[in-house]
Scaffold this active site. Structure first.
Site, PDB file in Angstrom:
ATOM      1  N   TYR A   1       0.822  -1.214   0.000  1.00 42.11           N
ATOM      2  CA  TYR A   1       0.000   0.000   0.000  1.00 42.11           C
ATOM      3  C   TYR A   1       0.857   1.266   0.000  1.00 42.11           C
ATOM      4  O   TYR A   1       0.690   2.123  -0.878  1.00 42.11           O
ATOM      5  CB  TYR A   1      -0.982  -0.016   1.180  1.00 42.11           C
ATOM      6  CG  TYR A   1      -1.925   1.150   1.158  1.00 42.11           C
ATOM      7  CD1 TYR A   1      -3.045   1.130   0.336  1.00 42.11           C
ATOM      8  CD2 TYR A   1      -1.699   2.278   1.939  1.00 42.11           C
ATOM      9  CE1 TYR A   1      -3.916   2.193   0.296  1.00 42.11           C
ATOM     10  CE2 TYR A   1      -2.565   3.352   1.904  1.00 42.11           C
ATOM     11  CZ  TYR A   1      -3.669   3.308   1.083  1.00 42.11           C
ATOM     12  OH  TYR A   1      -4.524   4.371   1.047  1.00 42.11           O
TER      13      TYR A   1
ATOM     14  N   GLU B   1       2.390   6.120  -7.318  1.00 40.88           N
ATOM     15  CA  GLU B   1       1.370   6.934  -7.963  1.00 40.88           C
ATOM     16  C   GLU B   1       1.657   8.425  -7.782  1.00 40.88           C
ATOM     17  O   GLU B   1       1.575   9.206  -8.744  1.00 40.88           O
ATOM     18  CB  GLU B   1      -0.003   6.591  -7.391  1.00 40.88           C
ATOM     19  CG  GLU B   1      -0.482   5.209  -7.771  1.00 40.88           C
ATOM     20  CD  GLU B   1      -1.738   4.806  -7.031  1.00 40.88           C
ATOM     21  OE1 GLU B   1      -2.347   5.649  -6.341  1.00 40.88           O
ATOM     22  OE2 GLU B   1      -2.123   3.631  -7.149  1.00 40.88           O
TER      23      GLU B   1
END
Length: 100
Positions: free
Chosen positions: A49, A56
């Site tokens: 995560y 990103e």
């Protein structure tokens, strides 16, 4: 942007996540769930995560200069719709939206 290392980072993270998820679903449907698959499904996110989010965000950050220079996906006034949209600032807002 396609050549940025951050793209490779989030693609690898997404790939591992999806392989783990669908392996879990498949073995679960077959009523033969190996311990490692179950363990991976519920523990890999601790590493994946934050790595995915970092990939990103770094990719969006790398795209910002190009988006600003080209006006990509932006709509300036005056136009027939009488609406303005700046994709550059939208990406910055998206980056800040990761905080909560």
């Amino acid at each position: 942007i396609q050549n940025e290392e951050s793209v490779i980072l989030f693609l690898v993270v997404w790939t591992v996540t999806e392989i783990t998820r669908y392996s879990f679903y498949t073995f679960n449907l077959l009523n033969h769930l190996p311990y490692f698959i179950k363990w991976a499904r519920y523990n890999f996110f601790i590493i994946l995560y934050p790595a995915g989010v970092a990939g990103e965000l770094l990719t969006i950050y790398a795209a910002l200069p190009y988006v600003k220079k080209t006006g990509m996906y932006s709509l300036r006034l005056p136009n027939k719709y009488n609406v303005s949209f700046d994709y550059y600032y939208f990406l910055i807002i998206v980056m800040f939206s990761y905080i909560p």
